[in-house]
Design a protein around this motif. Sequence first.
Motif, PDB file in Angstrom:
ATOM      1  N   PRO A  69     -23.895  -3.564 -14.529  1.00  0.00           N
ATOM      2  CA  PRO A  69     -23.270  -4.431 -13.525  1.00  0.00           C
ATOM      3  C   PRO A  69     -24.191  -5.509 -12.950  1.00  0.00           C
ATOM      4  O   PRO A  69     -23.721  -6.582 -12.596  1.00  0.00           O
ATOM      5  N   ASP A  70     -25.491  -5.244 -12.886  1.00  0.00           N
ATOM      6  CA  ASP A  70     -26.398  -6.258 -12.331  1.00  0.00           C
ATOM      7  C   ASP A  70     -26.652  -7.406 -13.301  1.00  0.00           C
ATOM      8  O   ASP A  70     -27.258  -8.409 -12.935  1.00  0.00           O
ATOM      9  N   GLN A  71     -26.161  -7.286 -14.541  1.00  0.00           N
ATOM     10  CA  GLN A  71     -26.319  -8.351 -15.532  1.00  0.00           C
ATOM     11  C   GLN A  71     -25.014  -9.120 -15.777  1.00  0.00           C
ATOM     12  O   GLN A  71     -24.961  -9.997 -16.631  1.00  0.00           O
ATOM     13  N   ILE A  72     -23.979  -8.784 -15.029  1.00  0.00           N
ATOM     14  CA  ILE A  72     -22.708  -9.490 -15.153  1.00  0.00           C
ATOM     15  C   ILE A  72     -22.573 -10.418 -13.952  1.00  0.00           C
ATOM     16  O   ILE A  72     -22.335  -9.981 -12.833  1.00  0.00           O
ATOM     17  N   VAL A  73     -22.770 -11.713 -14.203  1.00  0.00           N
ATOM     18  CA  VAL A  73     -22.719 -12.727 -13.155  1.00  0.00           C
ATOM     19  C   VAL A  73     -21.283 -13.235 -13.040  1.00  0.00           C
ATOM     20  O   VAL A  73     -20.692 -13.683 -14.021  1.00  0.00           O
ATOM     21  N   ILE A  74     -20.728 -13.158 -11.844  1.00  0.00           N
ATOM     22  CA  ILE A  74     -19.329 -13.514 -11.626  1.00  0.00           C
ATOM     23  C   ILE A  74     -19.054 -14.972 -11.990  1.00  0.00           C
ATOM     24  O   ILE A  74     -18.033 -15.284 -12.605  1.00  0.00           O
ATOM     25  N   GLY A  75     -19.970 -15.867 -11.678  1.00  0.00           N
ATOM     26  CA  GLY A  75     -19.789 -17.278 -12.032  1.00  0.00           C
ATOM     27  C   GLY A  75     -19.673 -17.482 -13.531  1.00  0.00           C
ATOM     28  O   GLY A  75     -18.863 -18.284 -14.000  1.00  0.00           O
ATOM     29  N   GLU A  76     -20.464 -16.745 -14.289  1.00  0.00           N
ATOM     30  CA  GLU A  76     -20.425 -16.829 -15.747  1.00  0.00           C
ATOM     31  C   GLU A  76     -19.073 -16.326 -16.275  1.00  0.00           C
ATOM     32  O   GLU A  76     -18.468 -16.946 -17.144  1.00  0.00           O
ATOM     33  N   VAL A  77     -18.613 -15.211 -15.742  1.00  0.00           N
ATOM     34  CA  VAL A  77     -17.327 -14.649 -16.162  1.00  0.00           C
ATOM     35  C   VAL A  77     -16.204 -15.645 -15.882  1.00  0.00           C
ATOM     36  O   VAL A  77     -15.387 -15.942 -16.765  1.00  0.00           O
ATOM     37  N   ILE A  78     -16.173 -16.187 -14.663  1.00  0.00           N
ATOM     38  CA  ILE A  78     -15.120 -17.128 -14.283  1.00  0.00           C
ATOM     39  C   ILE A  78     -15.167 -18.375 -15.150  1.00  0.00           C
ATOM     40  O   ILE A  78     -14.133 -18.846 -15.633  1.00  0.00           O
ATOM     41  N   ARG A  79     -16.355 -18.922 -15.381  1.00  0.00           N
ATOM     42  CA  ARG A  79     -16.458 -20.128 -16.231  1.00  0.00           C
ATOM     43  C   ARG A  79     -15.949 -19.856 -17.638  1.00  0.00           C
ATOM     44  O   ARG A  79     -15.263 -20.683 -18.227  1.00  0.00           O
ATOM     45  N   GLN A  80     -16.297 -18.697 -18.188  1.00  0.00           N
ATOM     46  CA  GLN A  80     -15.885 -18.390 -19.561  1.00  0.00           C
ATOM     47  C   GLN A  80     -14.387 -18.151 -19.663  1.00  0.00           C
ATOM     48  O   GLN A  80     -13.789 -18.444 -20.688  1.00  0.00           O
ATOM     49  N   LEU A  81     -13.785 -17.620 -18.607  1.00  0.00           N
ATOM     50  CA  LEU A  81     -12.344 -17.355 -18.632  1.00  0.00           C
ATOM     51  C   LEU A  81     -11.518 -18.536 -18.149  1.00  0.00           C
ATOM     52  O   LEU A  81     -10.420 -18.768 -18.645  1.00  0.00           O
ATOM     53  N   GLU A  82     -12.027 -19.276 -17.155  1.00  0.00           N
ATOM     54  CA  GLU A  82     -11.242 -20.293 -16.472  1.00  0.00           C
ATOM     55  C   GLU A  82     -11.668 -21.725 -16.765  1.00  0.00           C
ATOM     56  O   GLU A  82     -10.917 -22.646 -16.524  1.00  0.00           O
ATOM     57  N   GLY A  83     -12.898 -21.911 -17.210  1.00  0.00           N
ATOM     58  CA  GLY A  83     -13.388 -23.269 -17.404  1.00  0.00           C
ATOM     59  C   GLY A  83     -14.254 -23.707 -16.232  1.00  0.00           C
ATOM     60  O   GLY A  83     -14.752 -22.885 -15.471  1.00  0.00           O
ATOM     61  N   PRO A  84     -14.402 -25.020 -16.050  1.00  0.00           N
ATOM     62  CA  PRO A  84     -15.299 -25.554 -15.021  1.00  0.00           C
ATOM     63  C   PRO A  84     -14.934 -25.097 -13.610  1.00  0.00           C
ATOM     64  O   PRO A  84     -13.771 -24.859 -13.298  1.00  0.00           O
ATOM     65  N   LEU A  85     -15.958 -25.023 -12.762  1.00  0.00           N
ATOM     66  CA  LEU A  85     -15.771 -24.614 -11.373  1.00  0.00           C
ATOM     67  C   LEU A  85     -15.446 -25.795 -10.451  1.00  0.00           C
ATOM     68  O   LEU A  85     -15.060 -25.602  -9.315  1.00  0.00           O
ATOM     69  N   ALA A  86     -15.604 -27.009 -10.938  1.00  0.00           N
ATOM     70  CA  ALA A  86     -15.400 -28.199 -10.108  1.00  0.00           C
ATOM     71  C   ALA A  86     -13.930 -28.372  -9.735  1.00  0.00           C
ATOM     72  O   ALA A  86     -13.044 -28.148 -10.559  1.00  0.00           O
ATOM     73  N   PRO A  87     -13.679 -28.809  -8.488  1.00  0.00           N
ATOM     74  CA  PRO A  87     -12.299 -29.026  -8.071  1.00  0.00           C
ATOM     75  C   PRO A  87     -11.688 -30.287  -8.679  1.00  0.00           C
ATOM     76  O   PRO A  87     -10.464 -30.404  -8.757  1.00  0.00           O
TER      77      PRO A  87
END
Length: 145
Positions: A69-87
């Motif tokens: 769990p300490d190697q799973i970064v939430i930002g990385e998961v979201i980017r890979q599933l959802e794409g860019p974080l920019a609004p």
Amino acid sequence: MKVSTRGEYALRALILLGQHSGVISIGEIAEKTLVPVNYLEQILLQLKNLGYVRSKRGIRGGYALRKPPDQIVIGEVIRQLEGPLAPMGCVSVTAYDPCPLEEGCLLKPLWTLIRDTVARLLENTTLEDLLEGRIPREERRVKKA
């Protein structure tokens, strides 16, 4: 940035898997996360292909985390599933999309701040942080009347 049900359900599944040390059946994951089995199958396959989970076949089959769990970064998961974080595309680092009004746009600094704040929070949060209740907090600037 808006997180779709796919992103939310993937995070729910990762949290549940992080709370258990062994393999969990897809039926149990679906029941405990309130995610329809058919949709969950697609999400878990994607998480498997991305290297976050592993699967085991057979009567005692199911899914488990592949990474700690300490190697799973939430930002990385979201980017890979959802794409860019920019609004907005005009402030995206990974999927920049120019705007004809961009030069001199008074909104661009706000969109940039939103992007940077969201990215910083998500990139500094691991699955372990969520499991331990350690969510990074941004300092709030409150405008006084």
